[in-house]
Scaffold this motif. Structure first.
Motif, short mmCIF file in Angstrom:
data_model
loop_
_atom_site.label_atom_id
_atom_site.label_comp_id
_atom_site.label_asym_id
_atom_site.label_seq_id
_atom_site.Cartn_x
_atom_site.Cartn_y
_atom_site.Cartn_z
N ALA A 1 -37.68 6.20 58.65
CA ALA A 1 -38.41 5.53 60.35
C ALA A 1 -38.84 4.41 60.72
CB ALA A 1 -39.08 6.62 60.63
N HIS B 1 -42.91 6.61 64.66
CA HIS B 1 -43.15 7.54 64.10
C HIS B 1 -44.75 7.85 64.34
CE1 HIS B 1 -44.44 5.67 60.08
NE2 HIS B 1 -43.68 4.19 61.14
N SER C 1 -41.64 12.52 67.16
CA SER C 1 -40.67 11.19 66.16
C SER C 1 -41.02 11.48 64.93
CB SER C 1 -41.34 9.59 66.63
OG SER C 1 -40.57 9.48 67.91
#
Length: 195
Positions: free
Chosen positions: A77, A84, A89
């Motif tokens: 990420a 995140h 996400s």
């Protein structure tokens, strides 16, 4: 993670003492470590120790896997500049990681372990070269880390060139290529460092 390493070292020492370092241990227990761990725990530490053994041998590695997947998710990420903090996400990265990890469970673990060990050797080699560069920059005795870096480079090349899971070259050819590749790597290292 340190706890898991200590547990593994303890079990290795116990197994060596309990089975008198017998090389036929895998054959006796049909290559099933769980049988050996159960026997050792039952005889050496009793029922309470057996419960602690299950915690050390089963639960600790599970937490290591959880930590590894979380670290991988966060690293990916960060590299992809994904936020995140939101659940969706996190799932965008975590689900592909989960499916890859699940897929790996269908592959022979000893094969995965050999690739993992080789990749760890590569990481150690990179760290040794980094330490060598640091020591050279500080004008210290860099030979302390440089010689192990060369040896690790040679071993890494030689292994992957002749291993069954690698290129499967004959050992003589693989060793010659490894020596040449190690020499080239050493020359490149010194050229890059002088810049």
């Amino acid at each position: 993670m340190v706890l898991e390493g200590l547990v593994a070292l303890c079990w290795a020492a116990i197994a060596m003492a309990f089975f008198h370092s017998q090389p036929q241990l895998a054959a006796i227990y049909s290559a099933s470590p769980s049988v050996a761990v159960n026997d050792m725990a039952s005889v050496l530490v009793g029922p309470v120790g057996l419960v602690l053994t299950v915690i050390g041998v089963v639960i600790c590695p599970i937490t290591s896997g959880d930590t590894a997947l979380r670290s991988a998710r966060i690293t990916i990420a960060d590299q992809l500049h994904l936020d995140h903090k939101k659940l969706i996400s996190r799932l965008k990265v975590a689900l592909p990681l989960f499916f890859v990890s699940f897929g790996l469970t269908f592959i022979d673990f000893s094969l995965i372990w050999r690739y993992f060990a080789w990749s760890q050797l590569i990481v150690a080699t990179i760290v040794l070269y980094s330490a060598t560069a640091y020591l050279m920059k500080k004008e210290k005795h860099y030979i302390i880390s440089f010689i192990p870096a060369i040896v690790c480079t040679l071993i890494a090349f030689a292994y992957i060139l002749q291993a069954p899971e690698g290129l499967r070259l004959p050992s003589m050819i693989a060793n010659i290529i490894s020596i040449i590749a190690t020499a080239i790597t050493t020359i490149i290292f010194f050229k890059k460092f002088k810049k």
